[in-house]
Structure formats: structure tokens, C-alpha cells
Design an enzyme around this catalytic site. Structure first.
Site, PDB file in Angstrom:
ATOM      1  N   ASP A   7      -5.541  -2.856  -5.978  1.00 10.94           N
ATOM      2  CA  ASP A   7      -4.155  -3.162  -6.294  1.00 10.94           C
ATOM      3  C   ASP A   7      -3.757  -4.299  -5.351  1.00 10.94           C
ATOM      4  OD1 ASP A   7      -1.504  -2.751  -7.414  1.00 10.94           O
ATOM      5  OD2 ASP A   7      -0.980  -1.786  -5.511  1.00 10.94           O
ATOM      6  N   ASP A   9       0.005  -5.486  -4.277  1.00 11.67           N
ATOM      7  CA  ASP A   9       1.127  -5.213  -3.382  1.00 11.67           C
ATOM      8  C   ASP A   9       0.960  -3.865  -2.698  1.00 11.67           C
ATOM      9  OD1 ASP A   9       2.188  -7.626  -4.302  1.00 11.67           O
ATOM     10  OD2 ASP A   9       3.415  -6.650  -5.827  1.00 11.67           O
TER      11      ASP A   9
END
Length: 186
Positions: A7, A9
Site C-alpha cells: 500500500d 499511504d
């Protein structure tokens, strides 16, 4: 082919409840880009899978998202890291698309694009939906406590087999530990 799916953020860069809306707001978590370089050196292809509903919410546009990703690539390259691909979902939750995590559409696309099964491929996230999307696709889930990770850990309900680490650097360090050499008495 060795692959890892990250991922963005809260895993690679600091997250914000107000979204990362510009290249200036994109700030790497200490050690994350160096961890990606270590993955590259160990033969891993690094792929990013990220929900980016700020586009649907009109908080930023595709040009800005591309500029954010360009900054990420440039800063990664400065430490010898390479991100092979970035997959993202531009939709809002109300759109009910197949690509927004926790649905596995992005992971399905990664599998098709790279022509590999994702069974056992490590996926690293800081939220439950990151881990769920990967788990549904056969990935091995890894939670980092950066970003929303601490809250995710405390809330519970993690997919079976989820391993938890302080940050991406710690996760990569554990992943890349060489198995102890076998010794035999002769």
C-alpha cells in the site's frame, strides 16, 4: 518471479486524514525507500496498490496524482530503489467498483499484468481493507503500525496469519533474513 505488493499511504509515506493532495505533502516514512531498495537487491519486484478516492472526491486530479507518483519514483531512485508498477483505484466507496480495496480487483489486475499467481505473495498495508484485498487474492498479509496501522491492530479482525511489524523497514528486514545454514556433524 519474487514480488511484494505495498500500500502507499501509511506504508511508504506518511498518511494524512485530509489525504495526500500534492507532491509537497508526500513525505516518505524514514527507512521505507531504503527498504524498497533492499527488496530490489534481493530480487523482488515491488508493486504499489493504493486506493486514491481523492480523485473521485475532486481533492486532486490525475495530473497531480502523477506528479505525486513521479516524486515517489525520483526519491526512491535516489536511494537505489525501483518501484515496478503502481496500481490505484480512483473511485469513491459509493461507486462500489471492483478495484477499491477491500475488493480484490486491483490484485486481480496485478496478477494478470504480471502473469503470476499471487498465492503467498507478501502484501503490506496499514489498514484492514489493504490486508483483506490481498488475503482474498491469496497473498500473505503483513500489517505495519505506521499510518493507520496502530489503530488497525487495536481494532482487530485481521486476516488469519497476519504478521505485524513496526514499519516497512522492519517487515523487509524480517522477510529478507537468511535462513540459518544447516550444519551436519561428519
Amino acid at each position: 518471479m519474487k514480488m511484494i505488493i505495498l500500500d502507499r499511504d501509511g506504508v511508504i509515506n506518511h498518511d494524512s486524514p485530509a489525504f495526500i493532495k500534492s507532491p509537497a505533502e508526500w513525505i516518505p516514512i524514514p527507512g521505507s525507500l531504503e527498504a524498497i531498495a533492499q527488496l530490489n537487491q534481493a530480487g523482488y519486484r515491488v508493486v504499489v496498490a493504493s486506493n486514491q478516492s481523492g480523485i473521485a472526491r475532486e481533492l486532486f486530479d490525475m495530473r497531480t496524482l502523477n506528479a505525486i507518483h513521479q516524486k515517489m519514483h525520483m526519491m526512491a531512485q535516489q536511494v537505489g530503489a525501483d518501484i515496478d508498477a503502481i496500481f490505484f483505484c480512483p473511485h469513491a466507496a459509493i461507486d462500489n467498483c471492483d478495484c477499491r480495496k477491500p475488493k480484490p480487483g486491483m490484485f486481480d489486475e496485478i496478477s494478470k499484468r504480471f502473469k503470476i499467481s499471487l498465492k503467498g505473495v507478501p502484501t503490506v498495508g496499514d489498514s484492514l481493507r489493504d490486508l483483506q484485498a490481498g488475503f482474498i487474492s491469496g497473498c500473505a498479509p503483513h500489517l505495519v503500525l505506521t499510518g493507520k496501522g496502530q489503530k488497525t491492530s487495536e481494532t482487530g479482525g485481521l486476516p488469519p496469519g497476519t504478521r505485524v511489524y513496526p514499519d516497512l523497514a522492519a517487515m523487509v528486514g524480517e522477510l529478507l533474513k537468511a535462513p540459518a545454514p544447516l550444519s551436519f556433524n561428519i
